[in-house]
Structures are given as C-alpha cells and as structure tokens.
Motif scaffolding. Structure first.
Motif, mmCIF file in Angstrom:
data_model
loop_
_atom_site.group_PDB
_atom_site.id
_atom_site.type_symbol
_atom_site.label_atom_id
_atom_site.label_comp_id
_atom_site.label_asym_id
_atom_site.label_seq_id
_atom_site.Cartn_x
_atom_site.Cartn_y
_atom_site.Cartn_z
ATOM 1 N N HIS A 81 0.856 -1.179 0.000
ATOM 2 C CA HIS A 81 0.000 0.000 0.000
ATOM 3 C C HIS A 81 0.898 1.236 0.000
ATOM 4 O O HIS A 81 1.511 1.571 1.006
ATOM 5 N N GLN B 252 -10.422 0.718 -5.616
ATOM 6 C CA GLN B 252 -10.652 1.595 -4.470
ATOM 7 C C GLN B 252 -9.337 2.112 -3.891
ATOM 8 O O GLN B 252 -8.341 1.392 -3.855
ATOM 9 N N VAL B 253 -9.363 3.358 -3.447
ATOM 10 C CA VAL B 253 -8.203 3.959 -2.787
ATOM 11 C C VAL B 253 -8.668 4.684 -1.534
ATOM 12 O O VAL B 253 -9.855 5.000 -1.385
ATOM 13 N N SER B 254 -7.734 4.938 -0.645
ATOM 14 C CA SER B 254 -8.015 5.686 0.582
ATOM 15 C C SER B 254 -7.341 7.047 0.517
ATOM 16 O O SER B 254 -6.341 7.219 -0.189
ATOM 17 N N THR C 113 -7.307 9.151 8.269
ATOM 18 C CA THR C 113 -7.841 8.530 7.060
ATOM 19 C C THR C 113 -9.278 8.991 6.852
ATOM 20 O O THR C 113 -10.115 8.880 7.755
ATOM 21 N N TYR C 114 -9.568 9.508 5.670
ATOM 22 C CA TYR C 114 -10.909 9.996 5.339
ATOM 23 C C TYR C 114 -11.901 8.839 5.380
ATOM 24 O O TYR C 114 -11.584 7.720 4.973
ATOM 25 N N SER C 115 -13.096 9.104 5.854
ATOM 26 C CA SER C 115 -14.083 8.050 6.098
ATOM 27 C C SER C 115 -14.603 7.397 4.824
ATOM 28 O O SER C 115 -15.040 6.248 4.846
ATOM 29 N N GLN C 116 -14.574 8.105 3.697
ATOM 30 C CA GLN C 116 -15.106 7.575 2.448
ATOM 31 C C GLN C 116 -13.988 6.994 1.584
ATOM 32 O O GLN C 116 -12.869 7.492 1.582
ATOM 33 N N LYS C 117 -14.318 5.950 0.857
ATOM 34 C CA LYS C 117 -13.384 5.362 -0.098
ATOM 35 C C LYS C 117 -13.562 6.010 -1.466
ATOM 36 O O LYS C 117 -14.667 6.393 -1.842
ATOM 37 N N PHE D 145 -14.003 10.887 -4.890
ATOM 38 C CA PHE D 145 -14.479 10.570 -3.546
ATOM 39 C C PHE D 145 -15.821 11.244 -3.300
ATOM 40 O O PHE D 145 -15.998 12.423 -3.644
ATOM 41 N N GLN E 72 -3.651 6.520 -0.676
ATOM 42 C CA GLN E 72 -3.077 5.219 -0.345
ATOM 43 C C GLN E 72 -3.686 4.191 -1.289
ATOM 44 O O GLN E 72 -4.898 3.962 -1.278
#
Length: 361
Positions: free
Chosen positions: A46, A214-216, A224-228, A251, A267
């Motif tokens: 990652h 998908q990414v973070s 870390t943002y709550s949404q993917k 996002f 990420q």
C-alpha cells in the motif's frame, strides 16, 4: 581420623575444581546465531502518493457587462442553489437600450404593415415590402440582443455550490471579464496524484492482483478519510520531465469536509511480483542507510548496504543489495561485528515470516 578429614577436604576441592572448570567451559561455548534468507514472493503493498484535491465543479464567476456593482446578494462561504442571483450590475443603461430596441421593433412593424398594404394595391413594389420585413427582423434581433445584455446584469449561479472570496465591494466599477467570485460544488471531489512508470505498468498489467480500484485518502492532519474513492481515469501520456503519469480518483463528500485546493495522500494497493522480502529486525541503520550482516561460506559476517523499495508491517521489500541465496543474520545484530566469524543455525525463511504473523497476499 585426621586422614579421613584430609581426604574429605581433598575430595571437596576436587569437586569444586571440576565444577568451576565445567562452568568455565559452558561460558566459553560459542553463541549460535540464527540466520535466514530473503523470500521471493508476490505481494501487495500500500503505497502513498501526494494528492491535490479539486472540486468536481469549480468555476470563476466573472462579469459579462460593464457597470457599477449595485447589489451583492451572497456572502463568502455561503451555499447557493442553481439559478440563484449572486450579483447585480447597474442595469439602467441596458434597460434603456431595451426600451429603445422595443420602440424600433414597433416602428418597423408599422412600416411593414404599411408596405404590405401598399404592395397589395400595387402602389409600391414588393421589394419595398421585403425591405420593410428585413428592417423588422433587424429590429427584433437588436431587441433580443438588448434583452441578453440586460440579463447579464444579473449574475446567477450555474449550479449549486459554495461561494468563495468576494474580491470586489458594493459600488465597485466592474469591467467586462472582471472576477466577482468563484463557485465550488463539493458534493464530490477529485484527487489527482502522479504514479511512476514502473508502478503504472504493475497496476495496469496485474489487475486481478490489486483487488479493486478503491483507494483511501489520508488528510493533512494524518487521519484517514471516512469515504473510499474510486480510480476513474488515467491521463493519456507521461510527463517527460518527471516520468510520471497522473491518476484521478473520485471521492464522495457528503459532509462537505473536503474543499477545493486541499492536499492529502492517496493510499493505493500496488501489486509487486517477485518481491525480495526480509524481516525488518534483520536490518540496522547508520546515517539513514539500511544494512544487514551477510554470512559468507566461511561463517564470517559481512556488513552490506541495501536499498529498501517498500515497507510492510515487520518486513522490507529489498530493491537492491541482496539476492535470494544470501544468508543474513536474523538476531544478534547489535552483538556481531563486521568480519567476525560466528556460529550460525539456518532458519526456514517462510517459517520466519509466519512467526511475524504477516498475512501474505
């Protein structure tokens, strides 16, 4: 009696001597150090990429007519709906032009009506009627143009969003094209980040290994943002100067936490094939450089500088400096010195990894 005492003392001294010698021998027995080898395997790392955050819709709102800024209906940071009036530039001049254009349309209509009557009675030629018709068409066009100019004095939001800074104040003289504000729709956001050519090739050619698109997002405060997010597009060509290519991920932003112009880190899961993996505990560091002890065929520990390509929990993916067959010191790094001959015991590399509780992907 004295002989028995003397014999007892002699026996005790002998036993004590033998015991001390045995302990000395035990102390002098060389330490056996565990060694292992790198593991070659496919895995997923990652990796983080610096990202620029942009609103899905972000535009500059500019004046389309010249005049004084008569009304400002909004404030900075305010949410507005599509079609809502934001500014009004003094419309009186354009209202007068519209009235004039309407009068000219009415005059041209009368002239066409008279010309039609006269042409019907053969008093004037049909060309006269055609000229009157053309004059009316031109007057209608001028009226529509005047209506458009007047409509431009009310600047409305083309879509729903958040108003940004207002550089001009009420009463300012505005010229055509002057910036009034900018408007951002933050219901969803784009993140742009650059990926190197090798990473791009790995990502594109090993689609099954990466799992998903998908990414973070890691925000500027390290959370870390709550949404993917989902990777949507990749640019058509590489940057010749950097050797990178730009990715774009989208996002959802339901709470409007993210704003246009922010920065963060993406990420992303990147498949790595034939990765050379070693335990982190087998390395040591000197002046930001990573080293391991490689044990040669004579059992001598040799310090060797290695380059780390990626970092995993408890493990390193080695970029250069080691090969699959090398034996490296696993424990006792702080005790062993360069060029020291040591006694070793080999440990199976896969069992070593399992003992680190790594989930091999």
């Amino acid at each position: 009696m004295m002989k028995r005492v003397a014999s007892g003392i002699a026996l005790s001294i002998l036993l004590l001597t033998v015991g001390c010698n045995k302990k000395k021998e035990e102390k002098e027995e060389p330490t056996v150090y565990p060694v292992t080898s790198p593991v070659v395997m496919d895995t997923v790392i990652h990796k983080e990429f610096v990202a620029q955050i942009r609103s899905v819709k972000n535009i500059e709102v500019r004046a389309q007519e010249k005049g004084f800024l008569e009304k400002i209906f909004v404030d900075e940071g305010q949410y507005v709906s599509a079609g809502q009036t934001l500014f009004r530039i003094m419309p009186k001049l354009y209202q007068a032009e519209l009235l004039k254009a309407k009068a000219e349309v009415e005059q041209a209509s009368i002239e066409l009506k008279n010309a039609s009557t006269l042409a019907g009675n053969n008093i004037v030629s049909k060309n006269e009627r055609a000229m009157a018709k053309a004059k009316l068409d031109a007057a209608n066009a001028e009226m529509k143009l005047a209506q458009i100019h007047l409509s431009f004095t009310d600047i409305k939001a083309p879509f729903s969003g958040i108003i940004n800074r207002l550089p001009l104040k009420l009463g300012s003289l505005v010229d055509e094209g002057d910036l009034l504000t900018s408007l951002s729709d933050n219901t969803s956001i784009y993140t742009y980040f650059n990926v190197s050519e090798p990473e791009y090739l790995s990502y594109q050619t090993h689609t099954a290994d990466r799992g998903s698109d998908q990414v973070s997002l890691i925000t500027a405060n390290g959370e870390t943002y709550s949404q993917k997010g989902i990777i949507q597009t990749i640019e058509g060509e590489f940057d010749n100067e950097t050797g990178n290519i730009a990715f774009r991920a989208k996002f959802p932003n339901p709470d409007h936490l993210l704003r246009n112009g922010e920065t963060g880190k993406i990420q992303m899961a990147m498949p790595v094939h034939n990765a050379l993996i070693i335990p982190q505990k087998a390395t040591y560091e000197i002046q930001d450089q990573k080293y391991v002890f490689v044990i040669d065929k004579n059992g001598t520990a040799k310090s060797r500088n290695i380059k780390i390509a990626y970092e995993l929990p408890d493990l390193y993916v080695v970029g250069s400096g080691l090969s699959k067959g090398d034996q490296i010191l696993l424990e006792g790094i702080q005790k062993v010195k360069d060029d020291q001959k040591i006694k070793t015991k080999f440990q199976d590399p896969k069992k070593v990894l399992q003992s680190l509780k790594l989930k091999a992907e």
